[in-house]
Design a protein around this motif. Structure first.
Motif, PDB file in Angstrom:
ATOM      1  N   GLU A  16      -3.678 -23.810 -37.635  1.00  0.00           N
ATOM      2  CA  GLU A  16      -3.456 -25.025 -38.432  1.00  0.00           C
ATOM      3  C   GLU A  16      -1.955 -25.288 -38.469  1.00  0.00           C
ATOM      4  OE1 GLU A  16      -5.684 -25.950 -41.844  1.00  0.00           O
ATOM      5  OE2 GLU A  16      -7.345 -24.607 -41.330  1.00  0.00           O
ATOM      6  N   ASP A  17      -1.535 -26.111 -37.541  1.00  0.00           N
ATOM      7  CA  ASP A  17      -0.117 -26.322 -37.253  1.00  0.00           C
ATOM      8  C   ASP A  17       0.252 -27.770 -37.564  1.00  0.00           C
ATOM      9  OD1 ASP A  17       2.436 -26.429 -36.250  1.00  0.00           O
ATOM     10  OD2 ASP A  17       1.907 -25.798 -34.211  1.00  0.00           O
ATOM     11  N   ASP A  18       0.976 -27.979 -38.669  1.00  0.00           N
ATOM     12  CA  ASP A  18       1.314 -29.339 -39.098  1.00  0.00           C
ATOM     13  C   ASP A  18       2.359 -30.009 -38.208  1.00  0.00           C
ATOM     14  OD1 ASP A  18      -0.471 -29.255 -41.184  1.00  0.00           O
ATOM     15  OD2 ASP A  18       0.999 -28.566 -42.662  1.00  0.00           O
ATOM     16  N   TYR A  19       2.910 -29.263 -37.253  1.00  0.00           N
ATOM     17  CA  TYR A  19       3.836 -29.866 -36.298  1.00  0.00           C
ATOM     18  C   TYR A  19       3.144 -30.991 -35.521  1.00  0.00           C
ATOM     19  CZ  TYR A  19       6.479 -30.333 -31.914  1.00  0.00           C
ATOM     20  OH  TYR A  19       7.152 -30.830 -30.826  1.00  0.00           O
ATOM     21  N   TYR A  20       1.870 -30.771 -35.207  1.00  0.00           N
ATOM     22  CA  TYR A  20       1.117 -31.771 -34.446  1.00  0.00           C
ATOM     23  C   TYR A  20       0.564 -32.818 -35.415  1.00  0.00           C
ATOM     24  CZ  TYR A  20       1.349 -28.527 -30.502  1.00  0.00           C
ATOM     25  OH  TYR A  20       1.795 -27.698 -29.501  1.00  0.00           O
TER      26      TYR A  20
END
Length: 351
Positions: free
Chosen positions: A111-115
């Motif tokens: 779960e990577d908020d960068y994307y």
């Protein structure tokens, strides 16, 4: 004899009540497990035949904001060498996969908020524009209803989100910053939007009871997902569960077979984790009712970094090697490879 009668009832009706399911889990012995697997195999052959669907897996980021205690890429693990693939990297993986015959790409990550949403939408759009005949599956965790809807409208076909456990108590024990109610709401939202939905859970999580596994299967019966991912818990060296025993092959196979009988139309992967705990784990999963495999298309330089558990297999193989290896294994086990999109056969095509 009661076990056999219950298995026959499940085979005929595709359902049991909670007490009956717990009784099977508590009392089934080896002969009963063999009979259960036989009935699960019979069910899959009746509905899907001997086909095993191939999906191309692209693990595009190992950054994750979650603190799942069992997971090797959880946010608090400082020993992970983090990476992110660019859109260009992802499309290169798709190019390789498409040329190898894959018609489903599974984009999986922490779960990577960068994307941001527009980036995910951009990835989906590029893939669908270039390869309109492929299915795009996302596996990127809990998002808002609005985000899920954006991805769907951009062309995403499927979404995998393991519920991990249907027991609130166990869920809260093995997670730090995840919310049980939100996880469940996400799954129902995905169904409402129109995705082919995948849920799933681990077998052998520390402190997991037979009653928890029964709740998992009955939750799946209620949700009726198009896909179900079931694999053994495998400890990771950088988590608090590093000294715990992992889930066993036989227990996991038993749960896969039960799930095939409860959800006869579901797509069930024979997971990499099964192959990790036993050299013939995936083959045994397929013989017990599983009908999907997901060879890795990720660049070999990042595969070891996507370490959810210890000992993960196939991290050094090139994409073509992975495809050839698993195909040979499947054919040698008496099944056939299907490289099509491989939709759930009850799935309603988009209008």
């Amino acid at each position: 004899m009661k076990i056999i009668n219950l298995i026959d009832k499940l085979h005929k009706t595709n359902n049991l009540d909670y007490d009956e399911l717990v009784f099977i889990l508590d009392h089934i012995e080896e002969s009963g497990k063999d009979y259960l697997i036989e009935k699960a195999h019979e069910t899959r052959m009746k509905i899907y035949g001997d086909k095993v669907y191939m999906r191309g897996l692209i693990e595009f980021t190992n950054h994750c904001k979650r603190g799942c205690k069992y997971c090797g890429i959880n946010a608090s693990n400082k020993n992970v060498e983090r990476y992110r693939l660019t859109l260009e990297n992802i499309l290169q993986c798709c190019d390789v996969g498409y040329n190898l015959g894959y018609r489903t790409f599974v984009l999986q990550g922490g779960e990577d908020d960068y994307y941001l949403d527009n980036m995910i939408v951009g990835v989906i759009t590029e893939i669908k524009d270039k390869y309109p005949d492929v299915a795009v599956t996302l596996s990127i965790g809990e998002k808002s209803y609005e985000s899920y809807e954006k991805y769907y409208k951009a062309g995403a076909d499927r979404y995998l989100l393991r519920h991990e456990t249907a027991s609130r108590k166990l869920f809260e024990r093995i997670h730090t910053n995840s919310n049980y109610d939100n996880r469940m709401e996400c799954l129902w939202n995905l169904k409402k939007i129109g995705y082919q939905v995948g849920a799933g859970f681990m077998v052998g999580i520390p402190t997991q009871a037979k009653e928890d596994l029964a709740k998992d299967i009955l939750f799946l019966k209620e949700l009726e997902p198009e896909m179900v991912g079931i694999g053994p818990f495998i400890p990771h060296r950088d988590t608090i569960y590093k000294y715990e025993e992992g889930g066993t092959l036989r227990d996991t196979i038993t749960i896969i077979a039960l799930t095939r009988l409860f959800l006869p139309y579901s797509l069930l992967p024979a997971t990499t984790a099964l192959g990790t705990i036993h050299p013939l784990g995936r083959e045994q999963g397929i013989k017990a009712g599983a009908n999907v495999v997901m060879p890795n298309l990720s660049p070999t330089k990042v595969r070891e970094k996507y370490s959810l558990y210890d000992g993960k297999i196939c991290t050094g193989d090139e994409a073509a090697e992975c495809r050839s290896c698993i195909e040979n294994r499947i054919v040698s086990s008496g099944f056939s490879i299907d490289m099509s999109r491989g939709d759930n056969i009850k799935w309603r095509t988009r209008i």
